[in-house]
Write a protein that holds these residues in place. Structure first.
Motif, PDB file in Angstrom:
ATOM      1  N   THR A  34     -50.955 -42.485  -7.531  1.00 38.07           N
ATOM      2  CA  THR A  34     -50.215 -43.277  -8.515  1.00 38.07           C
ATOM      3  C   THR A  34     -48.916 -43.794  -7.912  1.00 38.07           C
ATOM      4  N   ASP A  35     -48.173 -42.896  -7.274  1.00 37.84           N
ATOM      5  CA  ASP A  35     -46.873 -43.303  -6.733  1.00 37.84           C
ATOM      6  C   ASP A  35     -47.029 -44.256  -5.553  1.00 37.84           C
ATOM      7  N   LEU A  36     -48.082 -44.062  -4.754  1.00 37.02           N
ATOM      8  CA  LEU A  36     -48.349 -44.985  -3.645  1.00 37.02           C
ATOM      9  C   LEU A  36     -48.614 -46.391  -4.172  1.00 37.02           C
ATOM     10  N   MET A  37     -49.489 -46.498  -5.166  1.00 37.27           N
ATOM     11  CA  MET A  37     -49.839 -47.834  -5.671  1.00 37.27           C
ATOM     12  C   MET A  37     -48.700 -48.450  -6.471  1.00 37.27           C
ATOM     13  N   CYS A  38     -47.896 -47.621  -7.139  1.00 37.89           N
ATOM     14  CA  CYS A  38     -46.702 -48.146  -7.819  1.00 37.89           C
ATOM     15  C   CYS A  38     -45.714 -48.689  -6.794  1.00 37.89           C
ATOM     16  N   ALA A  39     -45.476 -47.903  -5.743  1.00 35.92           N
ATOM     17  CA  ALA A  39     -44.540 -48.333  -4.700  1.00 35.92           C
ATOM     18  C   ALA A  39     -45.057 -49.597  -4.023  1.00 35.92           C
ATOM     19  N   GLY A  40     -46.376 -49.659  -3.845  1.00 37.90           N
ATOM     20  CA  GLY A  40     -46.979 -50.781  -3.140  1.00 37.90           C
ATOM     21  C   GLY A  40     -46.923 -52.082  -3.913  1.00 37.90           C
ATOM     22  N   GLN A  41     -46.788 -51.996  -5.218  1.00 35.43           N
ATOM     23  CA  GLN A  41     -46.735 -53.198  -6.069  1.00 35.43           C
ATOM     24  C   GLN A  41     -47.811 -54.204  -5.702  1.00 35.43           C
ATOM     25  N   GLY A  42     -49.035 -53.708  -5.637  1.00 33.38           N
ATOM     26  CA  GLY A  42     -50.154 -54.601  -5.389  1.00 33.38           C
ATOM     27  C   GLY A  42     -50.550 -54.725  -3.934  1.00 33.38           C
ATOM     28  N   THR A  43     -49.774 -54.150  -3.029  1.00 33.19           N
ATOM     29  CA  THR A  43     -50.099 -54.299  -1.601  1.00 33.19           C
ATOM     30  C   THR A  43     -51.008 -53.197  -1.062  1.00 33.19           C
ATOM     31  N   VAL A  44     -51.151 -52.094  -1.814  1.00 30.84           N
ATOM     32  CA  VAL A  44     -51.969 -50.976  -1.325  1.00 30.84           C
ATOM     33  C   VAL A  44     -52.883 -50.454  -2.418  1.00 30.84           C
ATOM     34  N   LEU A  45     -54.138 -50.203  -2.024  1.00 33.14           N
ATOM     35  CA  LEU A  45     -55.109 -49.505  -2.859  1.00 33.14           C
ATOM     36  C   LEU A  45     -55.293 -48.137  -2.225  1.00 33.14           C
ATOM     37  N   SER A 103     -53.802 -52.264 -10.531  1.00 37.07           N
ATOM     38  CA  SER A 103     -53.056 -52.650 -11.737  1.00 37.07           C
ATOM     39  C   SER A 103     -52.769 -51.468 -12.650  1.00 37.07           C
ATOM     40  N   HIS A 104     -53.511 -50.388 -12.510  1.00 38.01           N
ATOM     41  CA  HIS A 104     -53.346 -49.230 -13.398  1.00 38.01           C
ATOM     42  C   HIS A 104     -53.241 -47.927 -12.602  1.00 38.01           C
ATOM     43  N   PRO A 105     -52.214 -47.855 -11.781  1.00 37.84           N
ATOM     44  CA  PRO A 105     -52.073 -46.675 -10.893  1.00 37.84           C
ATOM     45  C   PRO A 105     -52.023 -45.360 -11.658  1.00 37.84           C
ATOM     46  N   HIS A 106     -51.423 -45.385 -12.845  1.00 42.19           N
ATOM     47  CA  HIS A 106     -51.295 -44.128 -13.585  1.00 42.19           C
ATOM     48  C   HIS A 106     -52.660 -43.611 -14.038  1.00 42.19           C
ATOM     49  N   LEU A 107     -53.597 -44.519 -14.274  1.00 45.19           N
ATOM     50  CA  LEU A 107     -54.914 -44.072 -14.748  1.00 45.19           C
ATOM     51  C   LEU A 107     -55.765 -43.530 -13.599  1.00 45.19           C
ATOM     52  N   VAL A 108     -55.461 -43.917 -12.364  1.00 48.80           N
ATOM     53  CA  VAL A 108     -56.246 -43.471 -11.207  1.00 48.80           C
ATOM     54  C   VAL A 108     -55.912 -42.017 -10.842  1.00 48.80           C
ATOM     55  N   ALA A 109     -54.699 -41.575 -11.192  1.00 44.54           N
ATOM     56  CA  ALA A 109     -54.298 -40.189 -10.880  1.00 44.54           C
ATOM     57  C   ALA A 109     -53.439 -39.670 -12.029  1.00 44.54           C
ATOM     58  N   GLY A 110     -52.112 -39.885 -11.979  1.00 45.90           N
ATOM     59  CA  GLY A 110     -51.261 -39.441 -13.083  1.00 45.90           C
ATOM     60  C   GLY A 110     -49.828 -39.209 -12.668  1.00 45.90           C
ATOM     61  N   THR A 111     -49.120 -38.508 -13.520  1.00 39.92           N
ATOM     62  CA  THR A 111     -47.691 -38.262 -13.320  1.00 39.92           C
ATOM     63  C   THR A 111     -47.439 -37.452 -12.041  1.00 39.92           C
ATOM     64  N   GLU A 112     -46.565 -37.972 -11.210  1.00 40.58           N
ATOM     65  CA  GLU A 112     -46.179 -37.305  -9.959  1.00 40.58           C
ATOM     66  C   GLU A 112     -47.359 -37.030  -9.033  1.00 40.58           C
ATOM     67  N   SER A 153     -40.065 -46.896   2.303  1.00 41.84           N
ATOM     68  CA  SER A 153     -38.856 -46.121   1.961  1.00 41.84           C
ATOM     69  C   SER A 153     -38.964 -45.524   0.559  1.00 41.84           C
ATOM     70  N   LYS A 154     -39.696 -46.184  -0.326  1.00 38.22           N
ATOM     71  CA  LYS A 154     -39.902 -45.603  -1.666  1.00 38.22           C
ATOM     72  C   LYS A 154     -40.782 -44.352  -1.612  1.00 38.22           C
ATOM     73  N   LEU A 155     -41.505 -44.195  -0.506  1.00 39.56           N
ATOM     74  CA  LEU A 155     -42.471 -43.092  -0.401  1.00 39.56           C
ATOM     75  C   LEU A 155     -41.945 -41.946   0.479  1.00 39.56           C
ATOM     76  N   GLN A 156     -40.646 -41.959   0.739  1.00 37.00           N
ATOM     77  CA  GLN A 156     -40.043 -40.971   1.629  1.00 37.00           C
ATOM     78  C   GLN A 156     -40.338 -39.532   1.179  1.00 37.00           C
ATOM     79  N   ALA A 157     -40.355 -39.304  -0.125  1.00 42.29           N
ATOM     80  CA  ALA A 157     -40.584 -37.943  -0.643  1.00 42.29           C
ATOM     81  C   ALA A 157     -42.001 -37.464  -0.352  1.00 42.29           C
ATOM     82  N   PHE A 158     -42.935 -38.393  -0.098  1.00 41.41           N
ATOM     83  CA  PHE A 158     -44.294 -38.011   0.287  1.00 41.41           C
ATOM     84  C   PHE A 158     -44.449 -37.980   1.807  1.00 41.41           C
ATOM     85  N   ARG A 159     -43.650 -38.829   2.494  1.00 42.08           N
ATOM     86  CA  ARG A 159     -43.745 -38.886   3.955  1.00 42.08           C
ATOM     87  C   ARG A 159     -43.178 -37.618   4.577  1.00 42.08           C
TER      88      ARG A 159
END
Lengths: 337, 337
Positions: free
Chosen positions: A244-255, A231-240, A307-313
Motif C-alpha cells: 500500500t505504502d509503495l503504491m501510494c508513494a509511487g503515485q501511479g509509477t509502481v505496481l 488506483s486502490h493501494p489500500h485495498l491491495v494490502a492495508g494500513t501500514e 525518499s518517501k519509502l525510507q522507513a521501508f528501505r
C-alpha cells in the motif's frame, strides 16, 4: 548462488543476515539488473494474484458481474482484514449471489491488529472473510459461477478456474505449463514455481501491456488489473503495509505485490520493466528494503518516491518501550547486465 | 561461514533455506560438535536469562524474598503471557512490595493467542505484565530493592543490577567484560554479544555445576536455577512452546532456553555439555529443528526424548484449511571434533 541482501544490526553488531536473489527484466525477459541468481525457481505465492485475476477479466466474468476497479483490486489483494476490505468482499459476494460459506481459504485473524481487537471485543471470531486471500477466492468463485462450474471444488488444480489460471500464468511468464512447478498455497489454491526472471517478466507486461505482443484482450485485461491495483493501494494490502505504502508513494509509477516467504514482484508503470525479489529464508522484513534499494539503485523511480519509502528501505528498530536499538539495512550492489 | 541448517519444503520444491551456526561444548569450552562457525559472535538475547538470574540468587535476594522455584523459573522465562504466568509475576511483585508500574519492559500482546483473545474480550488491553520478559524484570526489580538501588533505572548498563549481571555473564562464559559486545534487548535491558561456544559453555556449567570450578555459591545458584527451569517447563515458556515441550519431553535431562533472532541454548543435565544454535537470518522456525537434530545426531539425549520431539524436528506445514502443503526439515551434518 543467493547473495547477501540485507543486514539486521543491533548496537555495534550485525545480528542477522538475509541472503536472496533479485531479477529486474524487460518485457522480453532480458535481465537488466540482478543480485544472486536471477533465474532461481521459486513459488510466486501471492505475487501471482494479479496473474490469477486474468481469466476473471478476460473471460468476461468481471464485466458480467459489473466488477468495479475496487473489486478487482481486492481480487489481487493480500488484504489486512480491515472493514474496508471485508465489507467490500462480502458485498461483492452478496451481489453475485454467492454465500461467504463457499470461501475455501480458511480463517485467520486479520493482519490489522486494531481490526482484530475490534472483532474480538465485539464478541465475533475470525472467519474466512478475514483471510487475506478472501478477495482472490471471491474472484475465483465469481469466475466459477460465470463458467457454470462447480463452486465447491474451485481449489482443485483440475477445476476449470484453476486450468484457466495455469494457462494464463504460462502464457504471461513464457514458461510452458508442464515446466511450472505446482505446490499448494496457504489458502489452498495451486501455487506456481517459476524462475524469478519469468515472474518479473509478467510484471514487466503488467507495467506496459502491448496489444501487439499480448493480443488485444490480454493487454486490456492486464491494463485494467494494473490500473485497479495502482488506483486502490489500500485495498491491495492495508494500513501500514508495504504494498500500500509503495503504491501510494509511487503515485501511479509502481505496481507492487508481495508474496509469502519473502517474495516480492513489482512493475515500473509505463516502462515495461518488472522485478522479482526472493529472500532465501522467506522473511518479508528483508524483501521490502531489497525492493526499495533495487528501485533506487537501478534508477527505476524518481528520487522523490524513494525518499518517501525510507522507513521501508532502512527500517529503524525500536524496543517495546520505543528506544532505538538497531536497524535493517540493504547490503547489496545490483549487477548491471 | 554459516552453513545450511534447515530447508523449508513446499510440494516438490525447496522454497526457503536457513543457514546458521552450532556449537556443542563441554564445561571447559572445548568444541565437541559443530556446524558452520562455532565461534560466531552473536547476542544471547533471552538465552541469557538464566545467567541474568544469577545475581538474584547469589546475592541472597531470592532467599530474602522467599522466592519459590516457580518464581525463579519465571525470572528466567520468555513466557506466553498466560494467566499462569502473569498472576504469578503479579503476586510476586505484590509480595515484595513493588507495583507492576515499575516494570520497564513495555507492553506487547500475550504470545498465547487464546489468552490474548480472553484479555480483549474482557475489555482489557496488553500491559507490561504480559510482556514475555515480565518475570525477568520482576527479578531485576527484586534485586534492585534488595541492594537498596534505584527502582526506576534498573535497565541502565551502569545500574548496580546490570553491573552484577555483566560480571556474572563474563565469569560464567569466560569472556572478559570488556570483550562482551553490548546492545539493547527488545525489553530494554543490555544484551550480551558472545561467541557461541562461550554461551554454550555457560549452559554446560548449568547442566553440571562444579563447586570446585565455580565456587560453592555460584555452583549452588546455577543448580537452583537449572532445577527451577527444568522442574517448571510451562513457566519458562508456555502452551505449545518449544522450550516447554523440550523440557517436558526431556523429563529432567535437558535445560533449554530460546532467544530472539533464532538463538537457542541448551544444557544436557548431568553431562556438563552445552549447545548454542544461531540461525543466521534470525528465524526461530529453523532453530527448533536444528536443536532437536543436534541432540539426536550427537546422541545427547535418549531416543525416546528425540521421538517425542518429532513435531519440532520436522514440522509438517498445513494451510489455513488444514491441508498438508510441505515441511521444515534439518539439512546438516554435525562435525565431530
Amino acid at each position: 548462488m543467493s547473495e547477501l541482501l540485507v543486514e539486521v544490526v543491533r548496537g555495534p553488531l550485525v545480528e542477522s543476515r538475509h541472503l536472496g536473489d533479485i531479477a529486474v527484466v524487460d518485457t522480453e525477459g532480458r535481465v537488466l539488473w540482478s543480485a544472486g541468481n536471477p533465474h532461481r525457481v521459486t513459488y510466486a505465492r501471492s505475487s501471482a494474484k494479479p496473474l490469477q485475476a486474468l481469466p476473471l477479466v478476460e473471460s468476461g466474468a468481471a464485466d458480467a458481474f459489473g466488477m468495479s476497479d475496487e473489486e478487482i483490486a481486492l481480487a489481487c489483494a493480500s488484504h489486512s482484514g480491515e472493514e474496508a476490505h471485508t465489507e467490500r468482499v462480502l458485498a461483492f459476494l452478496q451481489r453475485i449471489g454467492i454465500h461467504s460459506s463457499h470461501l475455501r481459504c480458511g480463517a485467520h485473524p486479520p493482519y490489522h491488529a486494531p481490526s482484530y481487537e475490534r472483532l474480538l471485543r465485539s464478541g465475533a471470531s475470525p472467519e474466512a472473510i478475514h483471510n487475506n486471500c478472501s478477495g482472490k477466492h471471491a474472484g475465483m468463485l465469481a469466475l466459477a459461477k460465470f463458467l457454470g462450474a462447480d463452486l465447491d471444488t474451485y481449489l482443485e488444480p483440475d477445476h476449470p478456474v484453476q486450468r484457466l489460471i495455469l494457462q494464463a500464468v504460462a502464457e504471461v511468464t513464457g514458461v510452458p505449463e508442464e515446466d511450472i512447478v505446482l505446490g499448494t498455497d496457504g489458502c489452498g489454491v495451486p501455487v506456481f514455481g517459476l524462475p524469478q526472471d519469468r515472474l518479473a517478466r509478467a510484471y514487466a507486461h503488467f507495467s506496459a501491456p502491448s496489444a501487439t505482443v499480448l493480443g488485444t484482450r490480454r493487454a486490456a485485461a492486464m491494463e485494467r488489473i494494473a490500473r485497479a491495483m495502482v488506483s486502490h493501494p489500500h485495498l491491495v494490502a492495508g494500513t501500514e503495509r508495504f504494498c500500500t505504502d509503495l503504491m501510494c508513494a509511487g503515485q501511479g509509477t509502481v505496481l507492487g505485490k508481495a508474496g509469502a516467504e519473502g517474495v516480492y514482484c513489482a512493475g515500473v508503470m509505463g516502462k515495461g520493466i518488472g522485478l522479482c525479489v526472493k529472500v532465501d529464508d522467506g522473511n518479508a522484513r528483508a524483501a521490502y528494503p531489497a525492493v526499495v534499494e533495487t528501485l533506487a539503485q537501478a534508477g527505476l523511480v524518481p528520487e522523490a518516491v524513494v525518499s518517501k519509502l525510507q522507513a521501508f528501505r532502512r527500517p529503524q528498530l525500536r524496543n517495546h518501550a520505543g528506544t532505538w536499538v538497531g536497524e535493517i539495512r540493504p547490503a547489496f550492489q545490483l549487477s548491471k547486465h
